[in-house]
Design an enzyme around this catalytic site. Structure first.
Site, PDB file in Angstrom:
ATOM      1  NE  ARG A   1      -3.652   0.545   2.402  1.00 44.72           N
ATOM      2  CZ  ARG A   1      -4.971   0.594   2.422  1.00 44.72           C
ATOM      3  NH1 ARG A   1      -5.666  -0.512   2.432  1.00 44.72           N
ATOM      4  NH2 ARG A   1      -5.598   1.745   2.455  1.00 44.72           N
TER       5      ARG A   1
ATOM      6  CG  ASP B   1      -6.524  -0.561  -1.568  1.00 36.42           C
ATOM      7  OD1 ASP B   1      -6.464  -1.689  -1.010  1.00 36.42           O
ATOM      8  OD2 ASP B   1      -7.464   0.239  -1.396  1.00 36.42           O
TER       9      ASP B   1
ATOM     10  CE  LYS C   1       2.697 -18.946  10.269  1.00 43.55           C
ATOM     11  NZ  LYS C   1       3.118 -19.507  11.511  1.00 43.55           N
TER      12      LYS C   1
ATOM     13  CG  HIS D   1       9.955 -20.679   7.799  1.00 47.51           C
ATOM     14  ND1 HIS D   1       8.869 -20.577   8.624  1.00 47.51           N
ATOM     15  CD2 HIS D   1      11.034 -20.699   8.619  1.00 47.51           C
ATOM     16  CE1 HIS D   1       9.284 -20.519   9.878  1.00 47.51           C
ATOM     17  NE2 HIS D   1      10.600 -20.594   9.916  1.00 47.51           N
TER      18      HIS D   1
ATOM     19  CG  HIS E   1       6.679 -24.470  11.223  1.00 48.13           C
ATOM     20  ND1 HIS E   1       6.561 -24.137   9.904  1.00 48.13           N
ATOM     21  CD2 HIS E   1       6.571 -23.301  11.904  1.00 48.13           C
ATOM     22  CE1 HIS E   1       6.384 -22.822   9.796  1.00 48.13           C
ATOM     23  NE2 HIS E   1       6.385 -22.297  10.997  1.00 48.13           N
TER      24      HIS E   1
ATOM     25  CE  LYS F   1       5.707 -17.797  19.478  1.00 51.66           C
ATOM     26  NZ  LYS F   1       6.627 -17.706  18.344  1.00 51.66           N
TER      27      LYS F   1
END
Ligand code: BG6
Length: 480
Positions: free
Chosen positions: A45, A88, A143, A173, A235, A329
């Protein structure tokens, strides 16, 4: 398929582009891996000129390239490839200008689409309306491609309306990582593993992808997604499929993906007591205090930042061999690895002389280090007057050392090159994604039906104690 002459990057001013795509494209340029006349056209954009985009890219390279590769002449010649067209993507109007900018597309276009999910459909429509979806155009999709089976089908249908499946390159990836590809080399380029690679030889498998990072500024996305959909759906299931699949007849896109999808379809629905949801609380990582998820997010939430699952692949090869998966995490270490635990030898001939055996274990470390380590039993040197002492010693293949002169690449270098060249082997086929979602949706249904809340775990730990118990109640322990 032949190499495309234009790479069209949607989301060109985004974070992925800055951190990964532009440095990866620079690497391909630096090593003369892409055609001299490949044009790289960015779009997003932001109202940038060609020159503005080049400056943006130059800054990204200064920030993300290591010092020894900051060669100003090479960077300048790379920047010359770059062009930019503001767009856009939510309406079809701007796409004609984009087509004008691209000009002659007879050499084919490779599109890399990494945009917000709501822009997928309009982008595809826009491309089709401007004649940018013809037979010599292929499209790479980053993704998230939906957040359950149904929404992923909507996206896949929308893409399929303009592109044939063999021109759709779904990105995971992890498949671009050298060590992940090496898993196939290890299994299928060596004689010694495959005969044992089944329920006769293997006791269980563990796949860990732990991270120390937290939300990394992606509050909305992450809180709507959670660890199961962010990491396991894609993954981890790809790692599982590559570990468990039968030998493909050939290293080509159809053979490899046919074998992976069979594994994904053989996954047994997970029972409620075979999985653990977790959410991090405050704690310390590498000695530094960090906040808990609710503080990072700014509100209470029921999203999981950790998952552990005991998975089963219901086929002949893997009957009775659990695959323990865990990811999270704010865990103790950043580590991605596959651990294959072999069975005990059938009989210990050293037992009467005091020799104790530990079953063999193969550790495939994907990151941060890259190695394959086989733990084998050896006799401790000595005269053995007091009995035989046996010790576990590593047979080590350090890929970093064995291939010391090879630069460690970003996964996107390989994936972008394959997209430009048109080789879909390391991309995910629609039936794979759907099989992945089917299994993940069933897990989420169990969580919803049984109102399963994430269990808290301290940042810097290995997850909630229930995850440790998941392995321990089977008499096993996580490899730490
Ligand atoms: C991404 C997830 O797909 O993979 C992130 O969205 C995660 O949450 C990342 O941090 C991990 O990738 P890598 O290559 O650092 O292991």
């Amino acid at each position: 398929m032949t190499a495309s002459s234009i790479l069209l990057l949607f989301g060109a001013t985004g974070d992925l582009s800055r951190r990964m795509l532009l440095p990866s494209l620079f690497a391909l340029h630096e090593e003369n891996l892409v055609p001299d006349d490949l044009r790289i056209v960015g779009t997003a954009r932001s109202e940038l000129s060609d020159q503005g985009f080049r400056e943006f890219a130059a800054e990204a390279l200064t920030e993300y390239l290591p010092d020894d590769r900051q060669d100003s002449a090479t960077i300048a010649s790379f920047l010359e490839r770059l062009e930019y067209q503001p767009l856009d993507a939510s309406t079809v109007e701007g796409f004609d200008d984009l087509a004008k900018k691209l000009g002659d597309i007879s050499g084919g276009i490779a599109i890399f689409l990494s945009t917000a999910p709501f822009l997928f459909e309009p982008t595809i429509k826009g491309l089709a309306s401007a004649g940018l979806a013809g037979p010599n155009v292929r499209i790479g999709l980053e993704k998230p491609l939906g957040n359950d089976l149904e929404s992923s089908r909507v996206i896949n249908d929308a893409v399929a309306a303009a592109f044939d499946e063999d021109r759709i390159f779904r990105i995971d990836h992890y498949l671009g990582k050298e060590t992940v590809q090496n898993l196939m080399a290890l299994r299928f380029a060596n004689m010694m593993f495959e005969p044992l690679w089944n329920a006769n030889g293997i006791e269980h498998v563990q796949i860990t992808v732990s991270e120390t990072v937290g939300l990394e500024g992606r509050h909305d996305f992450y809180d709507e997604t959670g660890a199961l959909r962010d990491m396991v759906q894609n993954h981890m299931l790809q790692l599982l499929a590559l570990t468990a699949m039968e030998a493909p007849a050939d290293f080509d896109a159809t053979s490899v993906r046919d074998e992976k999808v069979k594994v994904l379809r053989s996954l047994r629905p997970v029972a409620a007591d075979e999985m653990v949801r977790g959410q991090y609380r405050s704690g310390a990582i590498d000695g530094a205090a960090v906040e808990g998820y609710p503080d990072d997010l700014g509100e209470e939430s029921r999203t999981e930042t950790f998952v552990a699952i005991k998975a089963h692949v219901d086929n002949w090869r893997w009957q009775g061999v659990p695959f323990y998966l865990r990811t999270g995490k704010r865990m103790q270490e950043r580590r991605s690895e596959i651990v294959v635990q072999f069975k005990d030898v059938p009989h210990n001939i050293f037992a009467r002389r005091g020799g104790k055996l530990v079953a063999n274990r193969l550790v495939i470390r994907l990151q941060p280090e890259e190695y394959v380590r086989l733990m084998v039993m050896a006799k401790q040197p000595g005269m053995d007057r007091e009995g035989v002492t046996l010790r576990e010693v590593p047979l080590d293949l350090s890929l970093t050392q064995a291939f010391a002169r090879a630069r460690r690449r970003i996964a996107y270098e390989r994936l972008l090159l394959d997209l430009i060249d048109g080789d879909p082997t390391l991309f995910v086929r629609r039936d794979e994604v759907e099989a992945q979602w089917r299994w993940i949706d069933a897990i989420r249904n169990v969580w919803a039906e049984q109102d399963v809340e994430p269990k808290p775990y301290g940042s810097g730990s290995w997850g909630p104690s229930a995850a440790i118990a998941l392995a321990e109640r089977d008499g096993r322990s996580w490899h730490e």
